[in-house]
Design an enzyme around this catalytic site. Structure first.
Site, mmCIF file in Angstrom:
data_model
loop_
_atom_site.group_PDB
_atom_site.id
_atom_site.type_symbol
_atom_site.label_atom_id
_atom_site.label_comp_id
_atom_site.label_asym_id
_atom_site.label_seq_id
_atom_site.Cartn_x
_atom_site.Cartn_y
_atom_site.Cartn_z
ATOM 1 N N GLU A 238 0.894 -1.173 0.000
ATOM 2 C CA GLU A 238 0.000 0.000 0.000
ATOM 3 C C GLU A 238 0.922 1.211 0.000
ATOM 4 O O GLU A 238 1.472 1.580 1.036
ATOM 5 C CB GLU A 238 -0.883 0.005 1.255
ATOM 6 C CG GLU A 238 -1.812 -1.184 1.382
ATOM 7 C CD GLU A 238 -2.958 -1.166 0.386
ATOM 8 O OE1 GLU A 238 -3.112 -0.158 -0.322
ATOM 9 O OE2 GLU A 238 -3.674 -2.161 0.302
ATOM 10 N N CYS A 272 -2.275 9.435 2.226
ATOM 11 C CA CYS A 272 -1.944 8.730 0.984
ATOM 12 C C CYS A 272 -3.013 8.975 -0.073
ATOM 13 O O CYS A 272 -2.706 9.095 -1.247
ATOM 14 C CB CYS A 272 -1.768 7.249 1.247
ATOM 15 S SG CYS A 272 -3.149 6.501 2.110
HETATM 16 P P1 NDP Z 1 8.259 4.954 4.623
HETATM 17 O O1 NDP Z 1 8.273 4.232 3.344
HETATM 18 O O2 NDP Z 1 9.357 5.867 4.941
HETATM 19 O O3 NDP Z 1 8.176 3.935 5.850
HETATM 20 C C1 NDP Z 1 7.129 2.988 5.977
HETATM 21 C C2 NDP Z 1 7.550 1.927 6.974
HETATM 22 O O4 NDP Z 1 8.599 1.141 6.414
HETATM 23 C C3 NDP Z 1 8.085 2.479 8.286
HETATM 24 O O5 NDP Z 1 7.666 1.663 9.348
HETATM 25 C C4 NDP Z 1 9.582 2.390 8.074
HETATM 26 O O6 NDP Z 1 10.298 2.342 9.258
HETATM 27 C C5 NDP Z 1 9.676 1.072 7.337
HETATM 28 N N1 NDP Z 1 10.926 0.869 6.610
HETATM 29 C C6 NDP Z 1 11.850 1.795 6.219
HETATM 30 N N2 NDP Z 1 12.857 1.195 5.541
HETATM 31 C C7 NDP Z 1 12.569 -0.129 5.514
HETATM 32 C C8 NDP Z 1 13.214 -1.279 4.954
HETATM 33 N N3 NDP Z 1 14.344 -1.183 4.268
HETATM 34 N N4 NDP Z 1 12.627 -2.486 5.121
HETATM 35 C C9 NDP Z 1 11.458 -2.605 5.771
HETATM 36 N N5 NDP Z 1 10.798 -1.566 6.328
HETATM 37 C C10 NDP Z 1 11.337 -0.341 6.188
HETATM 38 O O7 NDP Z 1 6.828 5.693 4.656
HETATM 39 P P2 NDP Z 1 6.321 6.751 5.692
HETATM 40 O O8 NDP Z 1 6.310 6.161 7.063
HETATM 41 O O9 NDP Z 1 7.035 8.031 5.450
HETATM 42 O O10 NDP Z 1 4.790 6.908 5.253
HETATM 43 C C11 NDP Z 1 4.353 7.800 4.282
HETATM 44 C C12 NDP Z 1 4.101 7.084 2.978
HETATM 45 O O11 NDP Z 1 3.126 6.076 3.186
HETATM 46 C C13 NDP Z 1 3.525 7.983 1.907
HETATM 47 O O12 NDP Z 1 4.148 7.721 0.682
HETATM 48 C C14 NDP Z 1 2.065 7.573 1.871
HETATM 49 O O13 NDP Z 1 1.438 7.815 0.642
HETATM 50 C C15 NDP Z 1 2.153 6.124 2.182
HETATM 51 N N6 NDP Z 1 0.882 5.628 2.671
HETATM 52 C C16 NDP Z 1 0.161 4.770 1.889
HETATM 53 C C17 NDP Z 1 -1.061 4.333 2.314
HETATM 54 C C18 NDP Z 1 -1.835 3.356 1.502
HETATM 55 O O14 NDP Z 1 -2.693 2.687 2.060
HETATM 56 N N7 NDP Z 1 -1.596 3.211 0.214
HETATM 57 C C19 NDP Z 1 -1.649 4.763 3.584
HETATM 58 C C20 NDP Z 1 -0.808 5.636 4.330
HETATM 59 C C21 NDP Z 1 0.423 6.048 3.872
HETATM 60 P P3 NDP Z 1 10.933 3.693 9.860
HETATM 61 O O15 NDP Z 1 9.809 4.682 9.970
HETATM 62 O O16 NDP Z 1 11.400 3.235 11.182
HETATM 63 O O17 NDP Z 1 11.991 4.123 8.901
#
Ligand code: NDP
Length: 499
Positions: A238, A272
């Protein structure tokens, strides 16, 4: 997490309005993540052995506990994301409603059902049932730290799986709150939480879980998928979006302007499925823009109990928002509300951009701030064409009296709201997810329950076949009879019967 070893390090969770520390949380190591997954596997065996009714009862107990303490949950969300308390309450309420739907509908959607076996296999009774995968790793974002991961957690649990949840480093307290209330309600850690940074999330991807449900940016989604590919671990992605709102010439302009502003600026634009682009029929463009502009000037982002727009949760996002606005202005765009100066140190004021070239970052890339571009189109065909000209395809909105459903069907996005905004996310029976760079797989609804299962097919022989086909004792006569039968059934190229 439920293991007893002390974590190597901790990290701080901050209030983005002030920078104040609101919590300390462990940076769970790969070994600790593995221990949580191993424990989850034991819990999964217990959980899946329960009946649908028993699981529903446990989930309803958790739902009740969450509901009674919803103000406490909203407070943690408010502190960790900065979002207004009222918005946090709304988010939690919607998540609770989804949990209730998943718990109540799991049996109906997933239980064994009989399906037609067809003429050739008339001696077989055919069944399909949806079995839990085992342990689901859920990786969540910070922008909707309850609603978004609960779309996976609630549905995965209702489908009979155990869950290990890695919340964003910005919202670990919310994740811990969910796991703690679950444990208090159910008495067993079928839902556990691991906290930390990207490495902890990566460790979850390589821990042998049976599926990863990832919500976050497209860029991280690709890394998650690559890590999961090593072990053929399936994924739901997502990811981000660049959602458009279309305004037809017969639309209720007042409602459309209200929806455009709220869709663009609610949660400080960190949604999002937020509205980032608007395409307006030329006949109503001026009127719509003046309505939107007037409404946008009335809303301010600030730190206060009655604030409607909170801060930008992730400080580095401020640079992205500023870059998109600067690029739009440098390339001939105009800010009719806000602009470069709208980007402060923690807060961004509503910004409405017009005359922005379609290939600029502000139109093509996810901005994730309270900004929106508005463009004039000659007709709704052009609106659909421009809407579809991005690599994303998450949500969309159409305001039209006569053509809402038609236009909705023509937009290449996973979800569309007609004469409302982001309404699809709040309907538990509707699937939620995107296409293209917005990801794949679905949470919510029957599809969301099935996402955390595998389809199990069972064919049970009821009586000996008239034509014995699956045996080396098959005769030449049987082959001829089969040929005649297949010709009779399919030779004319038209459908004889549906089964
Ligand atoms: P990120 O992609 O930065 O992070 C998402 C999650 O992935 C966090 O828990 C992060 O941990 C973790 N993560 C980071 N690097 C890795 C890795 N290499 N392997 C596994 N996990 C990892 O997104 P954001 O938290 O900034 O969220 C915003 C984004 O989410 C926007 O693009 C938004 O559009 C999208 N979004 C999509 C939705 C949907 O349903 N389609 C709903 C809500 C948001 P950490 O934070 O600790 O780095």
């Amino acid at each position: 997490m439920t293991t007893t070893e002390a974590p190597a390090t901790t990290f701080e969770s901050l209030d983005p309005r002030t920078g104040d520390v609101v919590g300390h949380h462990p940076v769970n190591s790969p070994e600790e993540v593995q221990a949580a997954v191993d424990r989850a596997r034991e819990e999964a065996a217990w959980w899946r052995a329960l009946s649908f009714d028993e699981r529903e009862k446990h989930l309803q107990t958790w739902k009740g506990a969450m509901t009674r303490r919803v103000a406490q949950l909203a407070q943690v969300m408010h502190e960790e994301t900065g979002k207004p308390h009222g918005d946090a309450m709304l988010e939690a309420a919607l998540a609770i409603d989804h949990l209730a739907w998943a718990a109540t509908h799991a049996e109906k959607v997933l239980k064994r059902r009989k399906v037609p076996s067809g003429l050739l296999m008339a001696n077989q009774a055919a069944y399909v049932e949806y079995q839990p995968l085992g342990v689901i790793g859920v990786i969540g974002p910070w922008n909707y730290p309850v609603f978004t991961p609960m779309g996976s957690i609630g549905y995965a649990l209702a489908a009979g799986n155990a869950v290990v949840f890695k919340p964003s480093e910005y919202t670990p307290g919310v994740g811990e709150w969910l796991a703690r209330t679950f444990l208090e309600s159910v008495g067993r850690p079928v839902l556990q939480v691991v906290t930390g940074f990207g490495e902890t999330g990566h460790a979850l991807c390589t821990s042998g879980v049976d599926k990863i449900a990832f919500t976050g940016s497209t860029a991280t989604g690709k890394k998650v998928m690559a890590a999961c590919a090593e072990s053929l671990t399936p994924v739901v992605i997502e990811a981000g979006g660049k959602d458009a709102l279309l305004v037809d010439s017969d639309a209720d302009l007042e409602a459309a302007a209200d929806a455009a502003l709220w869709g663009a600026c609610a949660n400080a634009g960190q949604t999002c499925t937020g509205v980032e682009r608007v395409y307006v029929h030329e006949r109503v463009y001026d009127e719509f823009l003046s309505m939107l502009t007037a409404k946008a000037r009335e809303v301010t982002a600030y730190d206060g109990a009655d604030s409607k727009i909170g801060p930008i949760t992730m400080p580095r996002q401020l640079e992205v928002i500023k870059r998109h606005i600067d690029d739009a202005l440098a390339r001939g765009g105009r800010a009719v509300v806000g602009g470069t100066e709208a980007v402060g140190e923690r807060f961004v004021q509503p910004t409405v951009l017009v005359d922005v070239p379609e290939d600029s970052e502000a139109v093509q890339e996810e901005t994730f701030g309270p900004t929106v571009t508005v463009a004039k189109v000659k007709d709704m065909d052009e609106a659909v064409e421009r809407t579809n000209a991005t690599r994303y395809g998450l949500g969309s909105t159409v305001f039209s009296k006569a053509r809402g459903m038609e236009l909705a069907s023509r937009i290449r996005s996973g979800m569309t709201a007609v004469n409302g905004v982001i309404t699809f996310a709040a309907v538990p029976s509707l699937p939620f997810g995107g296409v293209g760079d917005s990801g794949f797989g679905r949470i919510h609804g029957p599809d969301g329950l099935k996402e955390f299962t595998f389809a199990k097919a069972i064919a049970r022989q009821r009586f000996k076949p008239l034509l014995a086909l699956t045996t080396f004792a098959r005769t030449e006569k049987a082959d001829q009879q089969l040929a005649s039968m297949i010709t009779m059934l399919h030779g004319r190229g038209t459908t004889i019967r549906k089964s």
